[in-house]
Design a protein around this motif. Structure first.
Motif, PDB file in Angstrom:
ATOM      1  N   MET A 148       0.847  -1.195   0.000  1.00 56.21           N
ATOM      2  CA  MET A 148       0.000   0.000   0.000  1.00 56.21           C
ATOM      3  C   MET A 148       0.885   1.248   0.000  1.00 56.21           C
ATOM      4  SD  MET A 148      -3.427  -0.707   1.684  1.00 56.21           S
ATOM      5  CE  MET A 148      -4.153  -2.276   2.109  1.00 56.21           C
ATOM      6  N   SER A 149       0.661   2.098  -0.972  1.00 56.69           N
ATOM      7  CA  SER A 149       1.536   3.258  -1.106  1.00 56.69           C
ATOM      8  C   SER A 149       1.326   4.232   0.049  1.00 56.69           C
ATOM      9  CB  SER A 149       1.270   3.958  -2.436  1.00 56.69           C
ATOM     10  OG  SER A 149       0.039   4.649  -2.374  1.00 56.69           O
ATOM     11  N   GLY A 150       0.110   4.281   0.598  1.00 58.78           N
ATOM     12  CA  GLY A 150      -0.162   5.183   1.720  1.00 58.78           C
ATOM     13  C   GLY A 150       0.785   4.925   2.876  1.00 58.78           C
ATOM     14  N   ILE A 151       0.956   3.639   3.208  1.00 61.66           N
ATOM     15  CA  ILE A 151       1.827   3.270   4.332  1.00 61.66           C
ATOM     16  C   ILE A 151       3.290   3.579   3.997  1.00 61.66           C
ATOM     17  CG2 ILE A 151       2.649   1.328   5.723  1.00 61.66           C
ATOM     18  CD1 ILE A 151      -0.203   0.153   5.399  1.00 61.66           C
ATOM     19  N   ASP A 152       3.695   3.246   2.754  1.00 54.81           N
ATOM     20  CA  ASP A 152       5.070   3.545   2.335  1.00 54.81           C
ATOM     21  C   ASP A 152       5.351   5.045   2.447  1.00 54.81           C
ATOM     22  OD1 ASP A 152       5.442   0.929   1.820  1.00 54.81           O
ATOM     23  OD2 ASP A 152       5.052   1.069  -0.334  1.00 54.81           O
ATOM     24  N   ASP A 153       4.396   5.853   1.958  1.00 52.67           N
ATOM     25  CA  ASP A 153       4.568   7.313   2.009  1.00 52.67           C
ATOM     26  C   ASP A 153       4.704   7.786   3.455  1.00 52.67           C
ATOM     27  OD1 ASP A 153       4.365   7.306  -0.672  1.00 52.67           O
ATOM     28  OD2 ASP A 153       2.324   8.101  -0.781  1.00 52.67           O
ATOM     29  N   ALA A 154       3.926   7.185   4.334  1.00 59.30           N
ATOM     30  CA  ALA A 154       3.981   7.586   5.745  1.00 59.30           C
ATOM     31  C   ALA A 154       5.347   7.253   6.338  1.00 59.30           C
ATOM     32  CB  ALA A 154       2.872   6.889   6.532  1.00 59.30           C
ATOM     33  N   VAL A 155       5.870   6.072   5.983  1.00 57.41           N
ATOM     34  CA  VAL A 155       7.189   5.660   6.496  1.00 57.41           C
ATOM     35  C   VAL A 155       8.257   6.616   5.992  1.00 57.41           C
ATOM     36  CG1 VAL A 155       8.943   3.852   6.407  1.00 57.41           C
ATOM     37  CG2 VAL A 155       6.548   3.234   6.763  1.00 57.41           C
ATOM     38  N   VAL A 156       8.167   6.962   4.695  1.00 56.68           N
ATOM     39  CA  VAL A 156       9.129   7.904   4.109  1.00 56.68           C
ATOM     40  C   VAL A 156       9.059   9.240   4.841  1.00 56.68           C
ATOM     41  CG1 VAL A 156       9.643   9.279   2.050  1.00 56.68           C
ATOM     42  CG2 VAL A 156       9.156   6.819   1.837  1.00 56.68           C
ATOM     43  N   TRP A 157       7.837   9.717   5.084  1.00 56.20           N
ATOM     44  CA  TRP A 157       7.661  11.016   5.742  1.00 56.20           C
ATOM     45  C   TRP A 157       8.246  10.993   7.149  1.00 56.20           C
ATOM     46  CZ3 TRP A 157       5.464  13.600   9.856  1.00 56.20           C
ATOM     47  CH2 TRP A 157       5.315  14.989   9.690  1.00 56.20           C
ATOM     48  N   LEU A 158       7.987   9.888   7.869  1.00 57.12           N
ATOM     49  CA  LEU A 158       8.494   9.785   9.242  1.00 57.12           C
ATOM     50  C   LEU A 158      10.007   9.634   9.282  1.00 57.12           C
ATOM     51  CD1 LEU A 158       5.792   7.485  10.891  1.00 57.12           C
ATOM     52  CD2 LEU A 158       6.303   9.839  11.517  1.00 57.12           C
ATOM     53  N   ASN A 159      10.602   9.126   8.188  1.00 56.13           N
ATOM     54  CA  ASN A 159      12.040   8.895   8.165  1.00 56.13           C
ATOM     55  C   ASN A 159      12.846  10.126   7.811  1.00 56.13           C
ATOM     56  OD1 ASN A 159      12.950   6.397   9.046  1.00 56.13           O
ATOM     57  ND2 ASN A 159      12.077   5.374   7.261  1.00 56.13           N
ATOM     58  N   ASP A 160      12.153  11.204   7.425  1.00 52.12           N
ATOM     59  CA  ASP A 160      12.854  12.436   7.083  1.00 52.12           C
ATOM     60  C   ASP A 160      13.146  13.207   8.379  1.00 52.12           C
ATOM     61  OD1 ASP A 160      13.735  14.886   6.300  1.00 52.12           O
ATOM     62  OD2 ASP A 160      12.215  15.152   4.727  1.00 52.12           O
ATOM     63  N   PRO A 161      14.443  13.335   8.749  1.00 52.02           N
ATOM     64  CA  PRO A 161      14.757  13.980  10.043  1.00 52.02           C
ATOM     65  C   PRO A 161      14.220  15.402  10.128  1.00 52.02           C
ATOM     66  CG  PRO A 161      16.769  13.311   8.862  1.00 52.02           C
ATOM     67  CD  PRO A 161      15.621  12.906   8.013  1.00 52.02           C
ATOM     68  N   LEU A 162      14.156  16.087   8.970  1.00 50.70           N
ATOM     69  CA  LEU A 162      13.674  17.473   8.987  1.00 50.70           C
ATOM     70  C   LEU A 162      12.223  17.547   9.476  1.00 50.70           C
ATOM     71  CD1 LEU A 162      15.100  19.263   5.833  1.00 50.70           C
ATOM     72  CD2 LEU A 162      15.564  19.715   8.255  1.00 50.70           C
ATOM     73  N   ASN A 163      11.427  16.519   9.160  1.00 48.37           N
ATOM     74  CA  ASN A 163      10.043  16.522   9.609  1.00 48.37           C
ATOM     75  C   ASN A 163       9.936  16.426  11.131  1.00 48.37           C
ATOM     76  OD1 ASN A 163       8.859  16.815   7.115  1.00 48.37           O
ATOM     77  ND2 ASN A 163       8.825  14.608   6.709  1.00 48.37           N
ATOM     78  N   TRP A 164      11.034  16.000  11.763  1.00 49.80           N
ATOM     79  CA  TRP A 164      11.038  15.935  13.225  1.00 49.80           C
ATOM     80  C   TRP A 164      11.541  17.236  13.831  1.00 49.80           C
ATOM     81  CZ3 TRP A 164       9.502  11.747  16.288  1.00 49.80           C
ATOM     82  CH2 TRP A 164       9.113  10.605  15.568  1.00 49.80           C
ATOM     83  N   THR A 165      12.581  17.823  13.213  1.00 50.12           N
ATOM     84  CA  THR A 165      13.264  18.939  13.876  1.00 50.12           C
ATOM     85  C   THR A 165      12.874  20.318  13.352  1.00 50.12           C
ATOM     86  OG1 THR A 165      15.073  18.612  12.334  1.00 50.12           O
ATOM     87  CG2 THR A 165      15.294  17.573  14.484  1.00 50.12           C
ATOM     88  N   ASN A 166      12.071  20.392  12.288  1.00 51.60           N
ATOM     89  CA  ASN A 166      11.628  21.697  11.792  1.00 51.60           C
ATOM     90  C   ASN A 166      10.955  22.490  12.905  1.00 51.60           C
ATOM     91  OD1 ASN A 166      12.415  21.949   9.152  1.00 51.60           O
ATOM     92  ND2 ASN A 166      10.628  20.869   8.343  1.00 51.60           N
ATOM     93  N   PRO A 167      10.901  23.845  12.737  1.00 54.53           N
ATOM     94  CA  PRO A 167      10.219  24.656  13.762  1.00 54.53           C
ATOM     95  C   PRO A 167       8.751  24.232  13.927  1.00 54.53           C
ATOM     96  CG  PRO A 167      11.398  26.052  12.194  1.00 54.53           C
ATOM     97  CD  PRO A 167      11.526  24.650  11.688  1.00 54.53           C
ATOM     98  N   ASP A 168       8.144  23.695  12.832  1.00 54.79           N
ATOM     99  CA  ASP A 168       6.787  23.168  12.994  1.00 54.79           C
ATOM    100  C   ASP A 168       6.804  21.650  12.781  1.00 54.79           C
ATOM    101  OD1 ASP A 168       7.301  23.165  10.329  1.00 54.79           O
ATOM    102  OD2 ASP A 168       5.382  24.048   9.717  1.00 54.79           O
TER     103      ASP A 168
END
Lengths: 241, 236
Positions: free
Chosen positions: A1-21
């Motif tokens: 399922m591409s939805g789950i893959d996309d979510a994993v990719v998004w969570l694996n991007d360190p910037l998505n964790w440390t950005n100001p938002d």
């Protein structure tokens, strides 16, 4: 399922964790808003519930408040409050969430005081305790399990409901979901799913943590006894989140 | 209507009563009757569909949990976990698979209503007195007849309580469906906020939403009286 893959990719991007938002900042925001709302709810609901329970008055009113609160959509208060004298910003959101924390806190505080065995109360009076002493030395300690139960229900509910602050751009982890929806399902589907996952993990984690704290807080003398809040109290309380 | 910018800039000043943006306006209501009725209709349909489907699923589930002790833990545990997950997160889980459709909202609403009804039905079934069950068995009732003619009717107060809580909560919860564009009156509430903080629209939609919940609750209260005539006789 591409939805789950996309979510994993998004969570694996360190910037998505440390950005100001990013995830970390949003989680902090989420927890701060929730903590303030629960604290405010406790400050209002506990004294009132304890007093009503001690005096044995206002039972029907407590039930009415609890039932009525279910009919008011959280989304409505979150949109209305910023447009009143409170103004835009976190105070409006904290106040709206605090209102939804009050019914479970109030109902459990009231119930905890009312459920104290009348014979125990009589014995206290017979020993010459005044109303205030009875409350402090007998009723309140016996009501601790109920107060703790109400606190857990209210806290978990507020943390869950704080997600909806995203509807009014009010911060918290819900923002990750709403921004994802804003991008559309093709571009933002992974972010939406990841946001949902983060919120679910936070809520379930806090529920588990508070359940443990509730057990630890139970006075030793009551641990084996029957004086525990029935599960049905929790079931009957509002849960719109 | 003043622009969004003037609100953001003036901040606290907005707080006062702005005659151009009142909290309630009959002219708003009369000029937008069709929009309001359409949103109310969507809201009502989503609520009814969710509660009806949830009831049809919940009662057999509760009976299963009641009859087979080993299933009680898993069924209640599953509903408990689900209850802790906020609606917005649930919609977020569903949307990538069910899309931006009413189905996403409906599945979420059904799941939340389901667990309220399961729990209350189970409570109702457990409150059937053991003596009554004994007497019925002594009269030769089999398992099916016992369930259909003794246990379920006596559990009616619990079932109806569950239905009422589920219905009122669902009405409030539908508003969250706005995130995928199917939130009934919620579309008007959030829409009003996003369109220059248009107070009359926000307030009218909110009032309609609360009124819908109270009307449905009252209807179910009357239905409860009809299906449990014995509770009235006892208190009278």
């Amino acid at each position: 399922m591409s939805g789950i893959d996309d979510a994993v990719v998004w969570l694996n991007d360190p910037l998505n964790w440390t950005n100001p938002d990013g995830i970390l900042a949003r989680t902090g925001e989420h927890l701060w808003i929730s903590a303030a709302a629960v604290a405010l709810g406790c400050a209002v609901a506990w004294p009132l519930g304890i007093w009503l329970g001690h005096a044995g008055r206002g039972g029907p009113a407590v039930v009415t408040v609890t039932n009525l609160s279910r009919a008011i959509p959280t989304v409505a208060l979150l949109t209305i409050f910023p447009l009143t004298a409170i103004g835009f910003g976190q105070p409006a959101i904290i106040l709206a969430l605090a209102l939804f924390a009050i019914p479970p806190l109030l109902a459990n505080a009231y119930l905890g005081l009312r459920e104290v065995d009348p014979e125990v109360r009589d014995a206290g009076r017979g020993m010459g305790l005044s109303g205030g002493q009875l409350l402090r030395k007998v009723e309140l300690p016996l009501a601790v399990p109920y107060l703790a139960n109400g606190f857990r229900i209210a806290a978990v509910q507020v943390i869950a409901t704080a997600t909806l602050a995203a509807f009014v751009n009010g911060g918290g982890l819900g923002m990750i979901i709403s921004r994802g929806f804003g991008l559309g399902m093709n571009a933002g589907g992974g972010q939406v799913l990841a946001g949902g996952l983060l919120v679910a993990v936070l809520c379930l984690g806090m529920e588990g943590l508070l359940a443990l704290a509730e057990k630890a807080l139970l006075p030793r003398a009551l641990r084996r006894g029957a004086h525990r809040p029935p599960a049905s109290v929790a079931d009957a309380l509002p849960g719109e989140a | 209507m003043p622009s969004k910018v003037s609100y953001a800039v003036s901040g606290w000043a907005v707080a006062g009563d702005d005659p151009r943006n009142p909290w309630f306006s009959w002219s708003y209501v009369s000029q937008n009757t069709d929009t309001l009725l359409a949103a109310l209709r969507e809201h009502l349909l989503l609520t009814l569909a969710a509660v009806v489907v949830a009831t049809v699923l919940a009662i057999p589930l509760a009976v299963l949990a009641y009859r087979f002790g080993t299933l009680t833990g898993p069924i209640l545990g599953f509903t408990g976990v689900l209850y802790t997950i906020p609606s917005l997160a649930l919609f977020a889980f569903l949307a990538p698979f069910t899309g931006i459709t009413p189905v996403t909202v409906l599945i979420g609403l059904i799941l939340y209503a389901l667990l309220t009804i399961v729990r209350n039905t189970l409570t109702g079934l457990r409150q059937v007195p053991a003596e009554v069950l004994d007497a019925a068995r002594g009269m030769g009732y089999g398992r099916g007849a016992l369930l259909w003619r003794i246990e379920l009717p006596l559990a009616m107060p619990g079932i109806m309580t569950g239905l009422r809580i589920a219905t009122v909560s669902t009405v409030a919860l539908v508003t969250v469906g706005e995130i995928v564009g199917f939130g009934g009156l919620g579309n008007l509430i959030i829409g009003g906020f996003n369109t220059n903080f248009y107070r009359p629209q926000i307030m009218t939609a909110t009032l309609l939403c609360v009124a819908l919940a109270l009307v449905l609750d009252l209807a179910l209260l009357l239905l409860t009286r009809l299906v449990t005539p014995w509770t009235r006789r006892r208190t009278a």
